[in-house]
Design an enzyme around this catalytic site. Sequence first.
Site, PDB file in Angstrom:
ATOM      1  N   HIS A  32     -10.230  -5.434  -3.209  1.00 31.21           N
ATOM      2  CA  HIS A  32      -8.890  -5.622  -2.649  1.00 31.21           C
ATOM      3  C   HIS A  32      -9.003  -5.990  -1.182  1.00 31.21           C
ATOM      4  O   HIS A  32      -9.908  -5.533  -0.477  1.00 31.21           O
ATOM      5  CB  HIS A  32      -8.024  -4.371  -2.826  1.00 31.21           C
ATOM      6  CG  HIS A  32      -8.659  -3.100  -2.354  1.00 31.21           C
ATOM      7  ND1 HIS A  32      -9.603  -2.428  -3.087  1.00 31.21           N
ATOM      8  CD2 HIS A  32      -8.488  -2.383  -1.210  1.00 31.21           C
ATOM      9  CE1 HIS A  32      -9.981  -1.341  -2.417  1.00 31.21           C
ATOM     10  NE2 HIS A  32      -9.335  -1.307  -1.277  1.00 31.21           N
ATOM     11  N   GLY A  68     -15.368   3.251   3.787  1.00 26.47           N
ATOM     12  CA  GLY A  68     -14.001   3.713   3.534  1.00 26.47           C
ATOM     13  C   GLY A  68     -13.409   3.248   2.218  1.00 26.47           C
ATOM     14  O   GLY A  68     -12.213   3.436   1.988  1.00 26.47           O
ATOM     15  N   ASP A  87       0.848  -1.195   0.000  1.00 22.77           N
ATOM     16  CA  ASP A  87       0.000   0.000   0.000  1.00 22.77           C
ATOM     17  C   ASP A  87       0.889   1.253   0.000  1.00 22.77           C
ATOM     18  O   ASP A  87       1.893   1.326   0.703  1.00 22.77           O
ATOM     19  CB  ASP A  87      -0.922  -0.004   1.229  1.00 22.77           C
ATOM     20  CG  ASP A  87      -2.093   0.948   1.068  1.00 22.77           C
ATOM     21  OD1 ASP A  87      -3.225   0.468   0.948  1.00 22.77           O
ATOM     22  OD2 ASP A  87      -1.859   2.181   1.056  1.00 22.77           O
TER      23      ASP A  87
HETATM   24  P1  AMP Z   1      -9.696   1.449   0.165  1.00 26.80           P
HETATM   25  O1  AMP Z   1      -9.689   2.845   0.743  1.00 26.80           O
HETATM   26  O2  AMP Z   1     -10.126   0.379   1.113  1.00 26.80           O
HETATM   27  O3  AMP Z   1     -10.457   1.420  -1.139  1.00 26.80           O
HETATM   28  O4  AMP Z   1      -8.181   1.099  -0.134  1.00 26.80           O
HETATM   29  C1  AMP Z   1      -7.485   1.645  -1.203  1.00 26.80           C
HETATM   30  C2  AMP Z   1      -6.036   1.610  -0.808  1.00 26.80           C
HETATM   31  O5  AMP Z   1      -5.255   1.787  -1.975  1.00 26.80           O
HETATM   32  C3  AMP Z   1      -5.619   2.712   0.168  1.00 26.80           C
HETATM   33  O6  AMP Z   1      -5.088   2.118   1.354  1.00 26.80           O
HETATM   34  C4  AMP Z   1      -4.559   3.495  -0.616  1.00 26.80           C
HETATM   35  O7  AMP Z   1      -3.501   3.942   0.206  1.00 26.80           O
HETATM   36  C5  AMP Z   1      -4.097   2.481  -1.618  1.00 26.80           C
HETATM   37  N1  AMP Z   1      -3.549   3.036  -2.850  1.00 26.80           N
HETATM   38  C6  AMP Z   1      -4.066   4.031  -3.617  1.00 26.80           C
HETATM   39  N2  AMP Z   1      -3.295   4.242  -4.700  1.00 26.80           N
HETATM   40  C7  AMP Z   1      -2.274   3.355  -4.612  1.00 26.80           C
HETATM   41  C8  AMP Z   1      -1.137   3.075  -5.429  1.00 26.80           C
HETATM   42  N3  AMP Z   1      -0.887   3.758  -6.568  1.00 26.80           N
HETATM   43  N4  AMP Z   1      -0.286   2.097  -5.028  1.00 26.80           N
HETATM   44  C9  AMP Z   1      -0.506   1.417  -3.882  1.00 26.80           C
HETATM   45  N5  AMP Z   1      -1.569   1.623  -3.091  1.00 26.80           N
HETATM   46  C10 AMP Z   1      -2.433   2.573  -3.440  1.00 26.80           C
END
Ligand code: AMP
Length: 111
Positions: free
Chosen positions: A97, A90, A29
């Site tokens: 994922h 959230g 992440d």
């Molecule tokens: P959610 O908020 O449960 O949808 O989780 C999405 C997650 O994706 C968050 O924890 C973000 O920090 C992570 N995220 C967003 N963009 C990226 C990226 N380019 N690479 C890795 N993680 C990411």
Amino acid sequence: MDCLFCKIAAGEIPSKKVYEDDLVYAFYDIDPQAPTHFLVIPKQHIASAAAVNAENAAVVGHCFEVIAKVTKELGIESFRVVSNIGESAGQTVFHLHFHVLAGRDMTWPPG
Ligand code: AMP
Ligand code: ZN
């Protein structure tokens, strides 16, 4: 489809890979919420756990197989798996994922 995680799974957007096979991609992440925080995603686009059905459910089981395997390989014995479904819970990226968080004590209930 303009989906960030589809692009990450396809290697079109860089990420720090943890694991990959034909069905699943796992990567750290970008904004870690614990000392270890990676995401496990199906390569196939599924919007969230609410979009799991008889046709695509097998890949969800495979995600958990990968979670068990990768955490073992990393020597992680205690960890939390989280999947946010919908904005109120959230969810910010609308491609299924599983967050895998480890390396600190967790609180319950989650916020
Ligand atoms: P959610 O908020 O449960 O949808 O989780 C999405 C997650 O994706 C968050 O924890 C973000 O920090 C992570 N995220 C967003 N963009 C990226 C990226 N380019 N690479 C890795 N993680 C990411
Ligand atoms: Zn996607």
